[in-house]
Scaffold this motif. Sequence first.
Motif, short mmCIF file in Angstrom:
data_model
loop_
_atom_site.label_atom_id
_atom_site.label_comp_id
_atom_site.label_asym_id
_atom_site.label_seq_id
_atom_site.Cartn_x
_atom_site.Cartn_y
_atom_site.Cartn_z
N GLN A 1 0.69 -1.21 0.11
CA GLN A 1 -0.03 -0.12 -0.01
C GLN A 1 1.00 1.39 0.14
O GLN A 1 1.87 1.26 0.71
N VAL A 2 0.56 2.20 -0.82
CA VAL A 2 1.33 3.23 -1.12
C VAL A 2 0.34 4.51 -0.90
O VAL A 2 0.81 5.80 -0.90
N GLY A 3 -1.12 4.30 -0.79
CA GLY A 3 -1.92 5.23 -0.73
C GLY A 3 -3.38 4.93 -0.36
O GLY A 3 -3.71 3.70 -0.17
N HIS A 4 -4.13 5.88 -0.13
CA HIS A 4 -5.55 5.72 0.11
C HIS A 4 -6.49 6.61 -0.41
O HIS A 4 -6.13 8.00 -0.48
N ARG A 5 -7.56 6.29 -1.14
CA ARG A 5 -8.63 7.15 -1.58
C ARG A 5 -9.86 6.90 -1.12
O ARG A 5 -10.57 6.15 -1.47
N PRO A 6 -10.42 8.00 -0.36
CA PRO A 6 -11.58 7.86 0.42
C PRO A 6 -12.87 8.08 -0.65
O PRO A 6 -12.60 8.69 -1.65
N GLY A 7 -13.90 7.19 -0.51
CA GLY A 7 -14.99 7.34 -1.46
C GLY A 7 -14.80 7.19 -2.93
O GLY A 7 -15.62 7.54 -3.81
N TYR A 8 -13.69 6.18 -3.19
CA TYR A 8 -13.20 5.86 -4.58
C TYR A 8 -14.22 5.18 -5.34
O TYR A 8 -14.72 5.42 -6.58
N TYR A 9 -14.73 4.07 -4.63
CA TYR A 9 -15.78 3.28 -5.29
C TYR A 9 -17.30 3.30 -4.89
O TYR A 9 -17.40 3.68 -3.74
N MET A 10 -18.06 3.63 -5.65
CA MET A 10 -19.48 3.73 -5.56
C MET A 10 -20.45 2.60 -5.93
O MET A 10 -20.95 2.22 -7.14
N PRO A 11 -20.76 1.58 -5.02
CA PRO A 11 -21.44 0.39 -5.38
C PRO A 11 -22.83 0.80 -5.76
O PRO A 11 -23.42 1.89 -5.38
N LYS A 12 -23.25 -0.19 -6.54
CA LYS A 12 -24.80 0.13 -6.95
C LYS A 12 -25.73 0.38 -5.70
O LYS A 12 -26.55 1.39 -5.87
N ASP A 13 -25.77 -0.19 -4.62
CA ASP A 13 -26.38 -0.16 -3.59
C ASP A 13 -25.39 0.01 -2.45
O ASP A 13 -24.76 -0.87 -1.92
N GLY A 14 -25.39 1.25 -1.85
CA GLY A 14 -24.74 1.33 -0.45
C GLY A 14 -23.88 2.76 -0.69
O GLY A 14 -23.64 3.43 -1.34
N ALA A 15 -23.17 2.68 0.43
CA ALA A 15 -22.02 3.87 0.73
C ALA A 15 -20.76 3.67 -0.24
O ALA A 15 -20.48 2.67 -0.47
N ALA A 16 -20.13 4.69 -0.41
CA ALA A 16 -19.03 4.82 -1.02
C ALA A 16 -17.93 4.17 -0.19
O ALA A 16 -17.96 3.90 1.11
N ILE A 17 -16.86 3.48 -1.06
CA ILE A 17 -16.01 2.51 -0.48
C ILE A 17 -14.80 3.05 -0.70
O ILE A 17 -14.31 3.56 -1.89
N ALA A 18 -13.84 3.37 0.24
CA ALA A 18 -12.55 3.85 -0.13
C ALA A 18 -11.55 2.83 -0.84
O ALA A 18 -11.82 1.60 -0.82
N ALA A 19 -10.62 3.48 -1.60
CA ALA A 19 -9.66 2.64 -2.49
C ALA A 19 -8.26 2.49 -1.71
O ALA A 19 -8.05 3.67 -1.19
N LEU A 20 -7.59 1.40 -1.77
CA LEU A 20 -6.13 1.52 -1.38
C LEU A 20 -5.40 1.33 -2.61
O LEU A 20 -5.64 0.80 -3.59
N VAL A 21 -4.44 2.33 -2.56
CA VAL A 21 -3.39 2.33 -3.69
C VAL A 21 -2.29 1.30 -3.47
O VAL A 21 -1.72 1.55 -2.60
N LEU A 22 -1.94 0.65 -4.39
CA LEU A 22 -1.22 -0.29 -4.30
C LEU A 22 -0.03 -0.15 -5.34
O LEU A 22 -0.16 0.12 -6.58
N ARG A 23 1.19 -0.57 -5.21
CA ARG A 23 2.40 -0.57 -6.08
C ARG A 23 3.15 -1.89 -5.89
O ARG A 23 3.40 -2.09 -4.60
N LYS A 24 3.71 -2.00 -6.99
CA LYS A 24 4.72 -3.22 -7.01
C LYS A 24 6.01 -2.77 -7.92
O LYS A 24 5.80 -2.22 -9.11
N GLN A 25 7.10 -3.04 -7.37
CA GLN A 25 8.44 -2.40 -8.17
C GLN A 25 8.76 -3.84 -8.94
O GLN A 25 8.72 -4.94 -8.50
N LEU A 26 9.28 -3.50 -10.25
CA LEU A 26 9.54 -4.71 -10.93
C LEU A 26 11.00 -4.45 -11.49
O LEU A 26 11.46 -3.38 -11.35
N GLN A 27 11.81 -5.54 -11.57
CA GLN A 27 13.22 -5.23 -12.27
C GLN A 27 13.04 -5.41 -13.77
O GLN A 27 12.36 -6.25 -14.14
N VAL A 28 13.69 -4.42 -14.26
CA VAL A 28 13.46 -4.08 -15.85
C VAL A 28 13.98 -5.12 -16.63
O VAL A 28 15.24 -5.45 -16.22
N ALA A 29 13.50 -5.67 -17.53
CA ALA A 29 14.07 -6.90 -18.01
C ALA A 29 15.14 -6.59 -19.01
O ALA A 29 15.10 -5.33 -19.55
#
Length: 139
Positions: free
Chosen positions: A111-139
Amino acid sequence: MTPETLAEIHAAAFPNARSWSSKEFATLLDQPGTILSGDSRSFALLRVTLDEAEILTVATAPDHRRKGLASAVLSEAETSAQKSGVSSIFLEVAKNNEAAKALYSKAGYTQVGHRPGYYMPKDGAAIAALVLRKQLQVA
């Protein structure tokens, strides 16, 4: 895979969210830097910009879950991105999506971040998103 198949899998995988249409998938697939891995059971869709990639979605048909398919398509997409010179991959995941969070944690995302209210389900309250990251070794 056709845009129609992608839309069907996505709708089945995320029944409480707004489904992506086949037209939206077709537009994404036509864009430069798009990576699609998977089959009619599970897929990962990424977009590459320079040395970064964003996971747009990973979806598995409900009757094919818990078989390692999402892990396999994610790994395949990461390998393709790495071969394209990508050094890091980002994504957003719903804070309450425990299965996806476990998938990404096992694959080495942190986890590298957090976004409140990012997802809006069809029925219900907004859901926060977690921002994730992965480092790769360049081929």
